[in-house]
Design an enzyme around this catalytic site. Structure first.
Site: not given
Lengths: 450, 442
Positions: A73, A131, A134, A199, A344, A347, A383, A387
């Site tokens: 922001n 504060n 910021c 912050n 798949c 690993c 791995c 996985c």
């Protein structure tokens, strides 16, 4: 159920979940709604000389199917007159006397600090949060993180505040600094009652690659903002731990940074926080998430036998050591559960390309389950992290637990490598393929350059 | 009771034939693509007859590089958009997805594939740069998936290509053998028109090759000829009554339906003969057209059906009934078919044998034969040196797709005897490489 009542440096709240000073605490309307929903406290959107904001203020980092993994922001402190905020603080406290209302403050001169401390105290605030964090807009005017990055200035301003303070004073720290304990110590030395961190982190959240301008875009231009949301949690937790472990700090800590569910809160508390503050998750999902936060925390505490937040706060700290204190004899290796493996081969490719070539494919391509080559496995976890199947790759202990020698001890014993080609090099017993072997590999056809 | 009413207009037709794999929105594609694990040596690639680098194109979609994704797809499969919609992905890429192993929903690869290619087609994007056309010329017979794929690959290598197509539009079996709920003609032609435009081959429509003067012309004027004629019309079963009105071949009926849509009226009671995917399509279509009763009759058992299980499930889901182990003996009726006499069958050592005395009659208004299609024996007989097997399938070299020692090459259903669009697209492309090798040796 466990009582979640919290006493944070003298500020009492029905639970440790506070709204962080941010857009969700911009008005009495929002804070009343939040308290009504179950929030324990709220740190009011920072008060000071009201600002003028730009339009288009937020940017987000989305990851895969998840929106707002990270959030950025460029909004400043309150843009509403002080008298309106004070009147609403009074109204909220009248309606919710048991809830914590903390006024976040950011002004410049000693007189201004004295004046505003008196104003918010008269309005009934339970505490204040200075504060000093910021990192955009306000710091260019010598406030916010410009203060947090200068421990001497920070200490001076805390001293000014403490001259008149009759309610607890929390100092909010900026993470845009190399060593977070420096400003934490300065806050302590200045007399602050507590600290809160982190912050936001200075950031560019993304770039519009068609218009060549970062987000958020303000009339074709942008500026760096403050980064928060789930993505910053690991950074925040490390800083909380650093402050909590520092013997010179020893102040109550309000943990901030990516808290979205009860589990996040537990992690911050185990690392030394005693309240947590939430912003991004509320900006994403609204005040309703508090139902899950309080219920989850309380259930966890029941199950673990904690009867108060104080009891569990810092519970993980004794287990956070310096690297040199870790046991070098401890040895885990990866184990692939063939029943669970879905083939798949992530690993394999992760270890092959990104680690230590300790996972091999079956020479029969029809068998897709890879195998661990234990001699090369350094127990790095990679791995098991890639996985996609729960508990398919587990890390199994191979040492018998009888030896515990850390780097510090080995240094004293003279058994650490000291020269460039030392025989004691940790990786000497691994099979490292010759460079040219990389080119002989029978890579799947789609991996070849077309 | 029929589940569908006869569609009164095109909107109702489209509703009854709602796309099985509808186009994805950008958000859907983004979310779905986020699920891909990017497997190493991914099984989906291996399951694809055209070996599309699926994890790569999914990753490209996810990062917003949709044109790059389409390029990845088209590099492997020139019918990428159509295949995304008509491929039996359940038994190919999506069936091989590792998520199936994990009892999770596999990636919707087909829909993602269409998503990427659809953007390119809609925006008429150029994906390939063609080299200058050289001296070589190749003729292709048939503008179906095999012929088009062969043409595109040859054009990428600077070969001039002329396609001779019997019909007035390209796409072959896509516009006569595929159910409209998989793809409609407009979308199929959107892709074939795009290919014709971008790859710069010529298609001579309304040019069937049926005479020896034509084949002679092709041989004299081209350096090689690719036969991509697919299959012919529905073959005769050789039972009495096949000549009657209201006895249709499945592919002929499907072609008509795809063209006429709601204007084609189905009667109350339809019997579909056959157990292959075309039979399932025809039965599903009859049901969606509002036929009151659709009965599928197959002479063997359920387990021996050639159709994929999901195709049978789809037919069942729209109310189709099935009878197994019953063979048609005669189609009954005077001018129009009124019913079919069947006989129960059993299998003896793999052969279907009738069981004497088990005849029965089913009434019907229409008979749809999905019992196989003819081979283009006439065309093949015109060409010296072509060989076919006993079933009439063209014999080719497995690697080059060359028809023995001739200048002819062939691929697709003319060679396989009837497979998926994706197989034809793969073979047409492979044959192009066979042709290129052949041309370079000349």
């Amino acid at each position: 159920m466990t009582q979640l009542n919290t006493n944070f440096a003298g500020i009492k709240s029905p639970n440790p979940f506070w709204l962080a000073s941010a857009p969700p605490t911009n008005s009495g309307y929002q804070i009343m709604k939040a308290f009504d929903a179950g929030w324990g406290g709220a740190v009011w959107k920072t008060l000071g000389v009201p600002v003028v904001n730009v339009s288009s203020r937020y940017g987000a980092l989305n990851y895969r199917d998840t929106r707002m993994m990270g959030f950025n922001n460029i909004e400043l402190i309150t843009d509403r007159p002080l008298k309106d905020n004070l009147r609403e603080i009074e109204e909220v406290k009248k309606r919710f006397p048991e809830h914590a209302v903390i006024a976040s403050l950011m002004v410049e001169t000693r007189d201004q600090w004295h004046q505003i401390m008196q104003d918010v105290t008269n309005a009934g605030a339970d505490g204040v949060e200075l504060n000093f964090g910021c990192p955009h807009g306000m710091c260019e005017r010598g406030m916010g993180s410009a203060v947090g990055q200068e421990p001497r200035v920070l200490k001076t301003i805390v001293e000014w505040v403490m001259e008149v303070a009759t309610i607890p004073v929390i100092v909010k720290l900026t993470p845009n600094i190399t060593d977070i304990t420096k400003p934490a110590l300065a806050a302590k030395e200045g007399g602050a009652n507590a600290i809160s961190l982190i912050n936001t982190i200075q950031s560019i959240v993304g770039v519009d690659i068609d218009r060549f301008v970062p987000y958020p875009v303000v009339d074709g231009k942008s500026t760096n903002g403050g980064y928060c949301g789930p993505a910053v949690k690991p950074i925040a937790m490390n800083m909380v731990k650093n402050c909590a472990q520092h013997p010179g700090v020893q102040l109550p800590i309000s943990g901030i940074g990516g808290v979205e569910n009860w589990r996040d809160a537990v992690e911050f508390i185990l690392l030394g926080a005693s309240t947590v503050q939430v912003c991004t998750a509320v900006m994403h999902y609204g005040f309703g998430i508090i139902r899950e936060l309080t219920e989850g925390l309380s259930r966890y505490m029941d199950e673990k036998g904690f009867s108060s937040i104080e009891q569990m706060s810092g519970k993980a700290l004794p287990n956070v050591k310096h690297w040199e204190d870790l046991n070098l004899q401890y040895k885990v290796v990866a184990h692939i559960n063939e029943e669970k493996c879905i083939g798949c081969q992530l690993c394999f490719t992760a270890c092959e390309d990104g680690a230590h070539q300790a996972i091999r494919l079956n020479s029969n391509p029809a068998i897709r389950i890879p195998a661990v080559f234990e001699e090369n496995c350094v127990g790095c976890n990679l791995c098991s992290l890639v996985c996609p199947v729960e508990n398919c790759i587990t890390m199994e202990r191979r040492d018998d637990g009888s030896e515990n020698i850390n780097w510090k001890e080995r240094t004293l014993a003279g058994t650490v490598p000291v020269s460039f080609n030392d025989e004691l090099a940790g990786g000497l017993h691994h099979t490292v393929p010759m460079p040219m072997e990389a080119l002989q590999k029978d890579l799947p056809r789609h991996y070849k350059v077309k | 009771m029929a589940e569908f009413n006869a569609p009164a207009n095109e909107a109702e037709f489209d509703k009854n034939f709602a796309q099985l794999k509808p186009h994805m929105t950008k958000t859907q594609a983004y979310l779905e693509s986020s699920r891909c694990l990017f497997c190493y040596d991914a099984p989906c690639i291996k399951a694809c007859p055209t070996a599309i680098d699926i994890p790569l194109f999914i990753r490209q979609i996810h990062s917003g590089n949709v044109n790059g994704a389409a390029k990845t797809i088209y590099e492997s499969n020139y019918l990428g958009n159509t295949c995304g919609k008509v491929c039996p992905t359940e038994v190919l890429c999506e069936g091989a997805c590792v998520f199936v192993e994990a009892n999770e929903k596999p990636l919707e690869i087909g829909r993602l594939q269409t998503y990427a290619t659809q953007q390119v087609l809609a925006n008429d994007k150029d994906l390939f740069t063609l080299p200058e056309t050289g001296k070589n010329k190749v003729a292709i017979i048939g503008a179906g998936p095999a012929g088009l794929a062969c043409a595109c690959e040859l054009r990428l290598h600077g070969v001039a290509v002329d396609i001779y197509e019997a019909k007035t539009k390209a796409s072959g079996l896509i516009s006569h053998g595929v159910a409209p709920y998989k793809i409609q003609n407009e979308e199929a032609w959107g892709e074939t028109d795009y290919l014709e435009r971008k790859f710069g081959f010529r298609i001579f429509y309304g040019h069937p090759v049926t005479e020896v003067t034509q084949t002679k012309y092709l041989e004299d004027n081209y350096d090689a000829v690719f036969i991509g004629t697919g299959l012919g019309k529905t073959s005769q079963m050789g039972i009495p009554g096949e000549h009657l009105q209201n006895v249709f071949g499945a592919v002929e009926l499907i072609e008509k339906l795809r063209d006429q849509k709601n204007k084609l009226h189905f009667p109350g009671n339809v019997i579909v003969l056959g157990g292959g995917n075309t039979a399932m399509d025809a039965a599903s279509e009859a049901a969606r057209m509002g036929a009151k009763e659709v009965t599928l009759v197959y002479r063997r058992s359920k387990n021996e059906m050639g159709a994929y299980e999901f195709e049978y499930d789809l037919a069942k889901s729209v109310g189709v009934k099935a009878i197994f182990n019953a063979a048609p003996v005669e189609i009954l009726g005077d001018e129009k078919a009124k019913g079919i006499k069947f006989i129960r069958t059993k299998e003896v050592q793999g052969k279907v044998e009738p069981i004497a005395g088990t005849e029965f009659v089913l009434d019907c208004d229409w008979v749809v034969k999905a019992t196989g299609q003819e081979k283009h024996r006439n065309l093949f007989s015109l060409i010296q040196g072509l060989h076919t097997d006993a079933a009439g399938k063209l014999l080719v070299d497995a690697a080059s797709y060359r028809c023995m020692a001739t200048k002819y090459f062939a691929g697709g259903d003319a060679v396989s005897g009837g497979q998926e669009v994706v197989n034809a697209a793969a073979e047409g492309k492979q044959a192009a490489f066979g042709i290129l090798t052949f041309l370079n040796k000349e």
